[in-house]
Design a protein around this motif. Structure first.
Motif, short mmCIF file in Angstrom:
data_model
loop_
_atom_site.label_atom_id
_atom_site.label_comp_id
_atom_site.label_asym_id
_atom_site.label_seq_id
_atom_site.Cartn_x
_atom_site.Cartn_y
_atom_site.Cartn_z
N THR A 1 0.87 -1.57 -0.40
CA THR A 1 -0.32 -0.08 0.25
C THR A 1 0.72 1.11 0.17
O THR A 1 0.48 2.45 -1.02
N VAL A 2 1.61 1.72 0.60
CA VAL A 2 2.46 2.44 1.14
C VAL A 2 3.29 2.48 -0.45
O VAL A 2 3.84 3.72 -0.14
N SER A 3 3.99 1.38 -0.54
CA SER A 3 4.98 1.59 -2.32
C SER A 3 4.14 2.33 -3.14
O SER A 3 4.42 3.08 -3.55
N ARG A 4 2.58 1.77 -3.23
CA ARG A 4 1.35 2.44 -4.32
C ARG A 4 1.56 3.67 -4.11
O ARG A 4 1.31 4.73 -5.24
N LEU A 5 1.62 4.57 -2.46
CA LEU A 5 1.15 5.71 -2.46
C LEU A 5 2.27 6.40 -2.59
O LEU A 5 2.06 7.75 -2.99
N ARG A 6 3.38 5.79 -2.83
CA ARG A 6 4.95 6.72 -1.93
C ARG A 6 5.01 6.75 -3.54
O ARG A 6 5.87 7.83 -4.37
N ASP A 7 4.44 5.49 -4.91
CA ASP A 7 4.90 6.10 -6.68
C ASP A 7 4.66 7.09 -6.89
O ASP A 7 5.52 8.02 -8.11
N GLY A 8 3.71 8.05 -6.61
CA GLY A 8 3.40 9.65 -6.96
C GLY A 8 3.17 10.15 -5.87
O GLY A 8 3.29 12.07 -6.36
N ASP A 9 3.65 10.30 -4.94
CA ASP A 9 4.10 11.39 -3.55
C ASP A 9 5.32 10.98 -3.38
O ASP A 9 5.65 10.17 -3.08
N ARG A 10 6.11 12.14 -2.97
CA ARG A 10 7.34 12.37 -2.64
C ARG A 10 7.67 12.73 -1.25
O ARG A 10 8.48 13.36 -1.04
N ARG A 11 6.41 12.91 -0.28
CA ARG A 11 6.57 13.20 0.41
C ARG A 11 7.70 13.13 1.79
O ARG A 11 7.12 11.06 1.96
N GLU A 12 7.95 13.49 2.53
CA GLU A 12 8.83 13.11 3.74
C GLU A 12 7.60 12.01 4.85
O GLU A 12 8.77 11.09 4.50
N PRO A 13 6.70 11.97 5.32
CA PRO A 13 6.00 11.19 5.62
C PRO A 13 5.82 9.70 5.49
O PRO A 13 5.79 8.60 5.72
N LEU A 14 5.45 9.59 3.66
CA LEU A 14 5.85 8.42 3.00
C LEU A 14 6.44 7.79 2.79
O LEU A 14 6.68 6.47 2.82
N ARG A 15 7.40 8.60 2.38
CA ARG A 15 8.85 7.90 2.73
C ARG A 15 9.77 7.40 3.95
O ARG A 15 10.09 5.94 4.18
N GLN A 16 9.57 7.69 4.80
CA GLN A 16 9.75 7.70 6.06
C GLN A 16 9.27 6.24 6.82
O GLN A 16 9.63 5.32 7.22
N ARG A 17 7.40 6.57 6.10
CA ARG A 17 6.69 5.38 6.33
C ARG A 17 7.25 3.65 5.73
O ARG A 17 7.50 2.99 6.23
N LEU A 18 7.71 4.15 4.36
CA LEU A 18 7.99 2.93 3.57
C LEU A 18 9.38 2.10 4.26
O LEU A 18 9.19 1.26 4.65
#
Length: 81
Positions: A16-33
């Protein structure tokens, strides 16, 4: 090794986080991944995400086989794959 249910949750969260992260470079998503990858690796005794995902999926499949027929032999056969 983590319980198969924990591994299933981690694999699902990683996907889920990988898919979200593909189009979004925000720090919280990167850190969660990064956090999920680290937890998967620790939980499976591996050092990279591909090995962690493979190990988690093998463990989940083996646990499913034990649940289906109640034998450890089925789990051993699945782990040998």
């Amino acid at each position: 090794m983590a319980h198969p249910a924990v591994l299933a949750r981690l694999v699902e969260e990683y996907e889920t986080v990988s898919r979200l992260r593909d189009g979004d470079r925000r720090e919280p998503l990167r850190q969660r991944l990064e956090d999920v990858v680290y937890t998967l690796c620790v939980s499976t005794g591996t050092r990279d995400v591909d090995a962690a995902l493979a190990s988690a999926r093998e463990r989940m499949a083996a646990a499913w086989l034990v649940d289906v027929d109640g034998t450890a032999a089925a789990a051993a056969a699945a782990a040998a794959l």
